[in-house]
Design a protein around this motif. Structure first.
Motif, PDB file in Angstrom:
ATOM      1  N   ASP A  11       0.802  -1.149  -0.017  1.00 54.51           N
ATOM      2  CA  ASP A  11      -0.186  -0.157   0.015  1.00 54.51           C
ATOM      3  C   ASP A  11       1.003   1.357   0.137  1.00 54.51           C
ATOM      4  OD1 ASP A  11       0.978  -0.071   2.514  1.00 54.51           O
ATOM      5  OD2 ASP A  11      -0.931  -0.097   3.703  1.00 54.51           O
ATOM      6  N   GLY A  12       2.212   1.044  -0.072  1.00 52.04           N
ATOM      7  CA  GLY A  12       2.963   2.148  -0.195  1.00 52.04           C
ATOM      8  C   GLY A  12       3.153   3.021   1.353  1.00 52.04           C
ATOM      9  N   ARG A  13       2.586   2.586   2.426  1.00 58.06           N
ATOM     10  CA  ARG A  13       2.540   3.367   3.896  1.00 58.06           C
ATOM     11  C   ARG A  13       3.962   3.335   4.373  1.00 58.06           C
ATOM     12  NH1 ARG A  13      -1.959   2.911   8.638  1.00 58.06           N
ATOM     13  NH2 ARG A  13      -0.895   4.655   9.996  1.00 58.06           N
ATOM     14  N   TRP A  14       4.474   1.891   4.391  1.00 62.06           N
ATOM     15  CA  TRP A  14       5.649   1.661   5.246  1.00 62.06           C
ATOM     16  C   TRP A  14       6.831   1.218   4.383  1.00 62.06           C
ATOM     17  CZ3 TRP A  14       4.094   3.577   9.862  1.00 62.06           C
ATOM     18  CH2 TRP A  14       2.953   3.518  10.083  1.00 62.06           C
ATOM     19  N   VAL A  15       7.954   1.299   4.954  1.00 62.42           N
ATOM     20  CA  VAL A  15       9.084   0.921   4.253  1.00 62.42           C
ATOM     21  C   VAL A  15       9.747  -0.148   5.257  1.00 62.42           C
ATOM     22  CG1 VAL A  15      11.327   1.517   3.165  1.00 62.42           C
ATOM     23  CG2 VAL A  15       9.257   2.765   2.542  1.00 62.42           C
ATOM     24  N   VAL A  44      15.407  -4.577  11.823  1.00 66.50           N
ATOM     25  CA  VAL A  44      14.898  -4.057  10.802  1.00 66.50           C
ATOM     26  C   VAL A  44      14.318  -2.877  11.163  1.00 66.50           C
ATOM     27  CG1 VAL A  44      12.714  -4.270   9.600  1.00 66.50           C
ATOM     28  CG2 VAL A  44      14.388  -6.214   9.588  1.00 66.50           C
ATOM     29  N   ASN A  45      14.568  -1.761  10.426  1.00 68.36           N
ATOM     30  CA  ASN A  45      13.969  -0.399  10.766  1.00 68.36           C
ATOM     31  C   ASN A  45      12.676  -0.335   9.854  1.00 68.36           C
ATOM     32  OD1 ASN A  45      15.928   0.563  12.220  1.00 68.36           O
ATOM     33  ND2 ASN A  45      16.871   1.843  10.741  1.00 68.36           N
ATOM     34  N   VAL A  46      11.618   0.367  10.422  1.00 69.33           N
ATOM     35  CA  VAL A  46      10.387   0.569   9.860  1.00 69.33           C
ATOM     36  C   VAL A  46      10.255   2.173   9.765  1.00 69.33           C
ATOM     37  CG1 VAL A  46       7.765   0.214   9.880  1.00 69.33           C
ATOM     38  CG2 VAL A  46       9.414  -1.517  10.905  1.00 69.33           C
ATOM     39  N   TYR A  47       9.909   2.559   8.740  1.00 74.12           N
ATOM     40  CA  TYR A  47       9.688   3.973   8.116  1.00 74.12           C
ATOM     41  C   TYR A  47       8.310   4.296   7.841  1.00 74.12           C
ATOM     42  CZ  TYR A  47      14.825   3.832   8.075  1.00 74.12           C
ATOM     43  OH  TYR A  47      16.134   3.954   8.236  1.00 74.12           O
ATOM     44  N   ASP A  48       7.773   5.329   7.962  1.00 81.02           N
ATOM     45  CA  ASP A  48       6.636   5.955   7.474  1.00 81.02           C
ATOM     46  C   ASP A  48       7.054   6.517   6.266  1.00 81.02           C
ATOM     47  OD1 ASP A  48       4.581   7.934   6.782  1.00 81.02           O
ATOM     48  OD2 ASP A  48       3.899   8.046   9.022  1.00 81.02           O
ATOM     49  N   ALA A  49       6.699   6.035   5.120  1.00 77.02           N
ATOM     50  CA  ALA A  49       6.860   6.629   3.771  1.00 77.02           C
ATOM     51  C   ALA A  49       6.331   7.965   3.421  1.00 77.02           C
ATOM     52  CB  ALA A  49       6.542   5.693   2.555  1.00 77.02           C
ATOM     53  N   ARG A  50       5.372   8.277   3.802  1.00 80.74           N
ATOM     54  CA  ARG A  50       4.799   9.556   3.663  1.00 80.74           C
ATOM     55  C   ARG A  50       5.485  10.506   4.419  1.00 80.74           C
ATOM     56  NH1 ARG A  50      -1.375   7.211   4.116  1.00 80.74           N
ATOM     57  NH2 ARG A  50      -1.151   5.718   2.092  1.00 80.74           N
ATOM     58  N   ALA A  51       5.539  10.476   5.551  1.00 78.49           N
ATOM     59  CA  ALA A  51       6.206  11.387   6.510  1.00 78.49           C
ATOM     60  C   ALA A  51       7.966  11.151   6.534  1.00 78.49           C
ATOM     61  CB  ALA A  51       6.113  11.060   7.940  1.00 78.49           C
ATOM     62  N   ILE A  95       2.790  -7.068   9.846  1.00 80.95           N
ATOM     63  CA  ILE A  95       2.981  -5.620   9.456  1.00 80.95           C
ATOM     64  C   ILE A  95       2.066  -4.690  10.379  1.00 80.95           C
ATOM     65  CG2 ILE A  95       2.582  -4.043   7.453  1.00 80.95           C
ATOM     66  CD1 ILE A  95       3.574  -6.006   5.671  1.00 80.95           C
ATOM     67  N   GLY A  96       0.905  -5.057  10.676  1.00 81.49           N
ATOM     68  CA  GLY A  96      -0.019  -4.144  11.224  1.00 81.49           C
ATOM     69  C   GLY A  96       0.687  -4.123  12.852  1.00 81.49           C
ATOM     70  N   THR A  97       1.032  -5.044  13.313  1.00 79.11           N
ATOM     71  CA  THR A  97       1.514  -4.861  14.946  1.00 79.11           C
ATOM     72  C   THR A  97       3.108  -4.636  14.847  1.00 79.11           C
ATOM     73  OG1 THR A  97       2.066  -7.421  14.976  1.00 79.11           O
ATOM     74  CG2 THR A  97      -0.333  -6.492  15.654  1.00 79.11           C
ATOM     75  N   ARG A  98       3.780  -5.037  13.766  1.00 76.69           N
ATOM     76  CA  ARG A  98       5.178  -5.033  13.739  1.00 76.69           C
ATOM     77  C   ARG A  98       5.775  -5.912  14.899  1.00 76.69           C
ATOM     78  NH1 ARG A  98       4.106   0.456  12.250  1.00 76.69           N
ATOM     79  NH2 ARG A  98       4.318   1.527  14.120  1.00 76.69           N
ATOM     80  N   LYS A  99       5.129  -6.828  15.051  1.00 74.83           N
ATOM     81  CA  LYS A  99       5.809  -7.945  16.000  1.00 74.83           C
ATOM     82  C   LYS A  99       6.162  -9.386  15.385  1.00 74.83           C
ATOM     83  CE  LYS A  99       4.413  -5.630  19.662  1.00 74.83           C
ATOM     84  NZ  LYS A  99       5.749  -4.775  20.238  1.00 74.83           N
ATOM     85  N   ILE A 100       6.983  -9.796  15.725  1.00 77.16           N
ATOM     86  CA  ILE A 100       7.779 -11.206  15.347  1.00 77.16           C
ATOM     87  C   ILE A 100       6.621 -12.083  15.564  1.00 77.16           C
ATOM     88  CG2 ILE A 100       9.659 -12.719  15.130  1.00 77.16           C
ATOM     89  CD1 ILE A 100      11.432 -10.684  15.745  1.00 77.16           C
ATOM     90  N   VAL A 101       6.095 -13.044  14.769  1.00 78.49           N
ATOM     91  CA  VAL A 101       5.012 -13.873  14.817  1.00 78.49           C
ATOM     92  C   VAL A 101       5.643 -15.366  14.893  1.00 78.49           C
ATOM     93  CG1 VAL A 101       3.116 -12.488  14.200  1.00 78.49           C
ATOM     94  CG2 VAL A 101       4.095 -13.994  12.591  1.00 78.49           C
TER      95      VAL A 101
END
Length: 339
Positions: free
Chosen positions: A240-244, A254-261, A317-323
């Motif tokens: 969806d282009g929201r996260w990187v 692993v880093n998670v970025y807000d793609a829009r911000a 991806i929703g919780t950003r937790k290792i499942v």
């Protein structure tokens, strides 16, 4: 009572389901140390097959119909110059495509026609178009800069953006014209690269400067720089282009970025396994050494290859937790999704 003919049909149907079991959702994972490819069922994480490939395979591409996977055999001390074709239904390696003079194949993807592959040759400083059926190199497009390593392809297959790790640059390539439109210096050793789903931005990471650069996809103008972890290795947008998501080989994160911000929002750390004694690509034994990243098509999960621990991590991806963790061969890296 079941008629004998009906019973025979049922037996054939059951056999067919078994024979095509690989076509249930699965992952193809290249194990660099073993020179193998694991086919792993996503339902239970079990290995369905272990298939031989060439020495030190790095990246793999699954055909649009899910029937084939092609591994780029990068090579170790001796440069590789081949691709291995995997039949995912038969669960075996079926042939080798000899690339001849073109050495160190690395980045690889299928072109939209599903008949040809686009592959980098790091040693020869080029992109090549390979016909799948014949194995013939149809065309080469020279970047003429050292270390053309990875690339990302536009949805229509007409343009590609490369990371030239040896030259500290990124290039924009017109595949129709067969020429490089522009090359810009972005650092010292850009490696991971991805294109935003809307096709407007290219994000690339520098493995020496530990930073990300956001480029305008059309002009290669720099739009922003962001901090990364230790030694960025792979980077991918969510569908969806929201996260990187960006893997860091040295820091084990692993880093998670807000793609829009264009902002770092979270860092996911993987545990060290003190029971392991073999040094990893990150150095010390037991380091997770995250490398390859793969997004699920539905945007719910991301898989990260932990090359130092011989397993992959599945992250919600929703919780950003290792499942969960899934065991692989030794040194997992490149991955492909089998629909």
């Amino acid at each position: 009572m079941i008629h004998p003919f009906s019973r025979a049909l049922l037996a054939v149907a059951v056999w067919g389901m078994h024979a095509t079991g690989a076509q249930q959702p699965a992952l193809v994972i290249l194990n660099k140390t073993d020179a193998t490819a694991s086919l792993i069922a996503l339902a239970d994480g079990k290995t369905l097959a272990m298939m031989p490939v060439g020495e030190a395979p790095h990246e793999v591409a699954v055909s649009p119909d899910g029937r084939w996977a092609v591994a780029a055999n990068y090579g170790s001390q001796t440069p590789g110059s081949s691709l291995t074709v995997l039949d995912l239904r038969a669960r075996k390696a079926t042939r080798t495509i000899d690339l001849g003079e073109y050495r160190r194949p690395h980045g690889i993807t299928w072109l939209p026609d599903g008949k040809r592959l686009l592959v980098t040759s790091e040693t020869n400083q080029l992109l090549m178009i390979v016909d799948f059926a014949s194995g013939r190199v149809e065309r080469v497009i020279r970047t003429n800069v050292p270390g053309t390593h990875l690339f990302v392809l536009s949805k229509d297959g007409r343009r590609a953006w490369t990371s030239n790790i040896g030259a500290g640059s990124n290039s924009l390539v017109d595949l129709d014209k067969g020429e490089v439109l522009k090359t810009v210096v972005t650092g010292r050793a850009p490696e991971p690269i991805d294109l935003s789903p809307d096709g407007r931005e290219v994000w690339t990471g520098d493995s020496q400067l530990d930073r990300l650069t956001v480029l305008d996809a059309a002009t290669l103008d720099s739009l922003a720089t962001l901090p990364a972890g230790g030694r960025p290795n792979r980077i991918h947008f969510t569908p969806d282009g929201r996260w990187v998501f960006e893997s860091n080989l040295r820091s084990g994160t692993v880093n998670v970025y807000d793609a829009r911000a264009r902002r770092l929002v979270e860092t996911i750390a993987f545990p060290v396994d003190s029971s392991r004694t073999t040094p990893t690509a990150a150095g010390a034994p037991g380091q997770p050494a995250p490398e390859g990243i793969l997004m699920s098509p539905d945007g719910k999960h991301v898989w990260v290859a932990l090359s130092g621990l011989d397993r992959i991590a599945e992250i919600d991806i929703g919780t950003r937790k290792i499942v969960r963790y899934i065991e692989t061969g030794r040194g997992p890296d490149g991955m492909g999704y089998v629909p």
